[in-house]
Scaffold this motif. Structure first.
Motif, PDB file in Angstrom:
ATOM      1  N   LYS A 181       0.835  -1.209   0.000  1.00 30.51           N
ATOM      2  CA  LYS A 181       0.000   0.000   0.000  1.00 30.51           C
ATOM      3  C   LYS A 181       0.867   1.255   0.000  1.00 30.51           C
ATOM      4  CE  LYS A 181      -4.137  -1.792   2.327  1.00 30.51           C
ATOM      5  NZ  LYS A 181      -5.000  -1.680   3.533  1.00 30.51           N
ATOM      6  N   ASP A 182       1.905   1.249   0.811  1.00 32.11           N
ATOM      7  CA  ASP A 182       2.815   2.400   0.856  1.00 32.11           C
ATOM      8  C   ASP A 182       3.511   2.591  -0.494  1.00 32.11           C
ATOM      9  OD1 ASP A 182       4.436   4.446   2.405  1.00 32.11           O
ATOM     10  OD2 ASP A 182       6.032   3.095   1.716  1.00 32.11           O
ATOM     11  N   MET A 183       3.886   1.482  -1.114  1.00 27.51           N
ATOM     12  CA  MET A 183       4.570   1.541  -2.412  1.00 27.51           C
ATOM     13  C   MET A 183       3.673   2.178  -3.475  1.00 27.51           C
ATOM     14  SD  MET A 183       5.689  -1.660  -4.825  1.00 27.51           S
ATOM     15  CE  MET A 183       3.932  -2.015  -5.108  1.00 27.51           C
ATOM     16  N   MET A 184       2.385   1.864  -3.458  1.00 25.21           N
ATOM     17  CA  MET A 184       1.480   2.383  -4.483  1.00 25.21           C
ATOM     18  C   MET A 184       1.360   3.901  -4.428  1.00 25.21           C
ATOM     19  SD  MET A 184       0.651  -0.122  -6.328  1.00 25.21           S
ATOM     20  CE  MET A 184      -0.506   0.820  -7.313  1.00 25.21           C
ATOM     21  N   ASP A 185       1.627   4.494  -3.287  1.00 27.46           N
ATOM     22  CA  ASP A 185       1.526   5.954  -3.140  1.00 27.46           C
ATOM     23  C   ASP A 185       2.835   6.670  -3.476  1.00 27.46           C
ATOM     24  OD1 ASP A 185      -1.104   5.700  -2.312  1.00 27.46           O
ATOM     25  OD2 ASP A 185      -0.566   5.600  -0.179  1.00 27.46           O
ATOM     26  N   ARG A 186       3.898   5.918  -3.708  1.00 31.19           N
ATOM     27  CA  ARG A 186       5.198   6.544  -3.944  1.00 31.19           C
ATOM     28  C   ARG A 186       5.378   6.894  -5.419  1.00 31.19           C
ATOM     29  NH1 ARG A 186       9.800   3.090  -0.992  1.00 31.19           N
ATOM     30  NH2 ARG A 186      11.037   4.636  -2.149  1.00 31.19           N
ATOM     31  N   ALA A 187       5.921   8.093  -5.659  1.00 36.69           N
ATOM     32  CA  ALA A 187       6.150   8.559  -7.035  1.00 36.69           C
ATOM     33  C   ALA A 187       7.530   8.177  -7.551  1.00 36.69           C
ATOM     34  CB  ALA A 187       5.982  10.072  -7.104  1.00 36.69           C
ATOM     35  N   ASP A 188       8.437   7.773  -6.658  1.00 34.78           N
ATOM     36  CA  ASP A 188       9.801   7.450  -7.084  1.00 34.78           C
ATOM     37  C   ASP A 188       9.939   6.006  -7.550  1.00 34.78           C
ATOM     38  OD1 ASP A 188       9.313   6.574  -4.470  1.00 34.78           O
ATOM     39  OD2 ASP A 188      11.444   6.585  -3.963  1.00 34.78           O
ATOM     40  N   ILE A 189       8.847   5.265  -7.563  1.00 29.85           N
ATOM     41  CA  ILE A 189       8.861   3.882  -8.041  1.00 29.85           C
ATOM     42  C   ILE A 189       7.967   3.820  -9.271  1.00 29.85           C
ATOM     43  CG2 ILE A 189       8.389   1.463  -7.490  1.00 29.85           C
ATOM     44  CD1 ILE A 189       8.768   2.118  -4.568  1.00 29.85           C
ATOM     45  N   ASN A 190       8.529   3.345 -10.395  1.00 33.28           N
ATOM     46  CA  ASN A 190       7.737   3.314 -11.623  1.00 33.28           C
ATOM     47  C   ASN A 190       6.737   2.159 -11.605  1.00 33.28           C
ATOM     48  OD1 ASN A 190       9.164   0.930 -12.421  1.00 33.28           O
ATOM     49  ND2 ASN A 190      10.789   2.205 -13.271  1.00 33.28           N
TER      50      ASN A 190
END
Length: 250
Positions: free
Chosen positions: A138-147
């Protein structure tokens, strides 16, 4: 008078000889001039011939270079056309990627939600570990630095981990409320078929009942088999047949 005629004749002959000698000298001089002029002309002709030969050789060399450049330009034209086609294909792919990316993000969000719901309804093994994995997704889905591709890869890895749980046997230690008291127990997970616990003192055992969503106590006769299963899962014993209670699926 007879003596005078021979004298006059001799004079005439001498004068004629002088005139002929002068004419001959002129002829010789003229011939020398002609010869010199001819030699100079020949020299010029030789130079012109050499120049023409050099220019002819230069012409042939230039023709060869032109032929080579024609072939080279034709090859470059083919390559340029191929590059233009590739650029058009790349531009089309980039447009499609943008469309796919807009569509895949909602898909991944649904996949995270689906995985969370599945874990909540599944047999409650490794609850903390699995909850942390979902929270990380869930945290990953909100991050902009991960394509998007990396997000999708990690999401697939999480799904693969859950799939692997269904075909492995595992033993681990955790806390569990037994008879109203929180105790440290050893869990034996057999795929998703059975989740069994055994207290560290080896006196109490139980298994998860998916229908009642709770652990039910097992008879003491199963404790030896549970202990054996724990040792097999920890690779302390070779794989062997186990006789354990199984809650049949409805």
């Amino acid at each position: 008078m007879k003596g005078v005629k021979p004298l006059i004749l001799a004079s005439i002959v001498a004068m004629s000889a002088t005139v002929q000698a002068n004419d001959l000298d002129k002829v010789i001089d003229k011939s020398s001039e002609i010869n010199q002029s001819a030699a100079q002309s020949q020299t010029k002709i030789d130079k012109i011939a050499d120049s023409m030969q050099g220019r002819l050789q230069q012409f042939k060399t230039l023709n060869k270079e032109i032929d080579g450049l024609t072939v080279y330009n034709a090859q470059l034209s083919k390559q340029l056309n191929n590059q233009i086609s590739e650029m058009e294909a790349i531009n089309l792919s980039m447009d499609q990627v943008s469309i796919i990316e807009r569509q895949i993000t909602p898909l991944m969000l649904r996949m995270v939600t689906g995985l969370e719901q599945f874990v909540a309804l599944d047999v409650p093994f490794l609850k903390e570990e699995r909850a942390k994995r979902i929270a990380s997704l869930k945290d990953m889905m909100d991050r902009a630095d991960i394509n998007s591709s990396e997000k999708f890869r990690r999401l697939l890895e999480a799904y693969q981990v859950e799939v692997d749980y269904g075909r492995t046997i595992e033993a681990y230690t955790a806390l569990l409320s037994v008879e109203g008291q929180e105790r440290e127990v050893d869990f034996l997970r057999i795929g998703r078929l059975e989740l069994i616990y055994l207290t560290r003192d080896g006196k109490n055992a139980g298994s998860w009942d998916q229908n009642t969503k709770s652990f039910v106590a097992l008879p003491d006769s199963t404790i030896s088999q549970i202990s054996k299963g724990l040792r097999i899962a920890r690779k302390q014993l070779a794989p062997d047949m186990l006789t354990l209670p199984v809650h049949a699926a409805e």
